[in-house]
Design an enzyme around this catalytic site. Sequence first.
Site, PDB file in Angstrom:
ATOM      1  N   GLY A  10      47.121  43.585  49.430  1.00 55.26           N
ATOM      2  CA  GLY A  10      46.879  43.640  47.996  1.00 55.26           C
ATOM      3  C   GLY A  10      45.592  44.390  47.729  1.00 55.26           C
ATOM      4  N   ASN A  13      43.343  44.909  41.414  1.00 51.63           N
ATOM      5  CA  ASN A  13      42.021  44.551  40.884  1.00 51.63           C
ATOM      6  C   ASN A  13      41.307  43.513  41.749  1.00 51.63           C
ATOM      7  OD1 ASN A  13      42.224  46.304  38.695  1.00 51.63           O
ATOM      8  ND2 ASN A  13      43.214  44.772  37.400  1.00 51.63           N
ATOM      9  N   VAL A  14      42.028  42.468  42.146  1.00 53.00           N
ATOM     10  CA  VAL A  14      41.381  41.409  42.934  1.00 53.00           C
ATOM     11  C   VAL A  14      41.070  41.908  44.339  1.00 53.00           C
ATOM     12  CG1 VAL A  14      41.663  39.102  43.934  1.00 53.00           C
ATOM     13  CG2 VAL A  14      42.424  39.544  41.595  1.00 53.00           C
ATOM     14  N   ASP A 219      52.093  29.438  34.892  1.00 52.50           N
ATOM     15  CA  ASP A 219      50.877  29.613  35.678  1.00 52.50           C
ATOM     16  C   ASP A 219      50.118  28.291  35.801  1.00 52.50           C
ATOM     17  OD1 ASP A 219      48.601  31.410  36.811  1.00 52.50           O
ATOM     18  OD2 ASP A 219      47.642  30.344  35.155  1.00 52.50           O
ATOM     19  N   LYS A 223      49.368  25.863  39.230  1.00 51.87           N
ATOM     20  CA  LYS A 223      48.035  25.357  39.590  1.00 51.87           C
ATOM     21  C   LYS A 223      48.017  23.831  39.623  1.00 51.87           C
ATOM     22  CE  LYS A 223      45.834  29.442  37.579  1.00 51.87           C
ATOM     23  NZ  LYS A 223      45.115  29.984  36.406  1.00 51.87           N
ATOM     24  N   GLY A 314      38.778  36.213  36.056  1.00 56.17           N
ATOM     25  CA  GLY A 314      37.776  37.255  36.240  1.00 56.17           C
ATOM     26  C   GLY A 314      37.792  37.753  37.672  1.00 56.17           C
TER      27      GLY A 314
END
EC number: 1.1.1.3
Length: 336
Positions: A10, A13-14, A219, A223, A314
């Site tokens: 991956g 972005n992360v 989502d 979690k 973020g």
Amino acid sequence: MREVKVSLFGFGNVGRAVARVLVEKGKLFRENYGMDFKVVSISDTSGTLWLPEGVDLREALLVKETFGKLSSWTNDYEVYNLTPEEAVKEIDADIVIDVTNVENAHEWHLTALREGKAVITSNKPPLAFHYAKLIGEAERRNVPYLFEATVMAGTPIIGLLRENFLGDTVERIDAVLNATTTFILSRMEMGLHFEEALRQAQSLGIAERDPSGDILGIDAGYKATILHCVAFGPKTFDDARVKGIAEITLGEVQRARKKGKTIRLVATVERGNITVEPKEVPLDSPLSVESHENAAVIWTDLLGELVIKGAGAGLKETASGVVSDIVKAALTITGG
């Protein structure tokens, strides 16, 4: 100096945020832990960049951000067309990192564990559906399987539950775990209708083009399921009762405010029970969060009530959770 070889799956972005931390904090890792992290492969949807001597992360970041895919990199590197399962088998690495959103990634997580490799992930579905199998395999192989960034990004609720409540019995967890729904509901409190608030969230990049995973509560359900697995024992997402915010009206939001309350998407986790649904929360409650904050209230028999609150989204925040797990895994496998 101990060298730790890493495969990164991956590079969105992360993944790039994790790579930047590994570059920027390399000196800290060497000085504080006596470790040098060498990324030997990076995989994106275009292929796998593999160099046993170590990939230049600065160059990899430049190529990805300039051309959008690793396969555009031709100088000095060969990009291989490998499946994740083939990659974890063939590439010599100590730690496999999954920061994708591939739902069937549990299959190659298991392969990596069977190969004796530690696995770090921010990917929620593998744990929400296959926790018992993954943790069981990791324990049999005596290798780390770490997933701090799956819940509350870098805010360390997973580590807290796994490592710190060793004498406590957790009785209940109430939590707000999805920042997108919090943003939408906050905008509705300012007078926007649901559809307007959703469009604003999408225009700001807070909500996905397909927002169903957030607004339908999926989502948050993933979690909450992971929290149940850690605090109480294995369950799957199929055991959760989930209702999102898609049916919340502006009138309901305004009536809650008149009562001194706010509506938030609240996950409640007790032994054998996982629910996610919109609830009215007092304005002075720890769950009355704003922006990208997440919060959880944990009740235990000895400690009583504990509040943990912090960024739930973020890039840097998620990278914090992933990199912390990388260091933990490295310390375990090197005996540090």
